[in-house]
Scaffold this motif. Structure first.
Motif: not given
Ligand SMILES: [Zn+2]
Length: 52
Positions: A11, A14, A18, A38, A40-41
């Motif tokens: 990513c 980030c 990931r 992703c 996460h984001c």
């Molecule tokens: Zn990310």
């Protein structure tokens, strides 16, 4: 029938790897790409898998 690929994507947002699962696409040059998001984001992730 979409092929899926799961594994590590990098990513860019980030700046970390990931684990994600995405769809495999083949571009006009015959290169297989996995596309995922992703976890996460939410950034789109791309990974080159190589020639089909
Ligand atoms: Zn990310």
């Amino acid at each position: 029938m979409a092929e899926t690929w799961s594994g590590e994507f990098y990513c860019v947002k980030c700046k970390e790897k990931r684990e994600a699962e995405g769809e495999v696409k083949v571009n006009d040059k015959g290169t297989r790409m996995a596309k995922a998001v992703c976890p996460h984001c939410g950034t789109n992730l791309n990974r080159i898998l190589g020639k089909a």
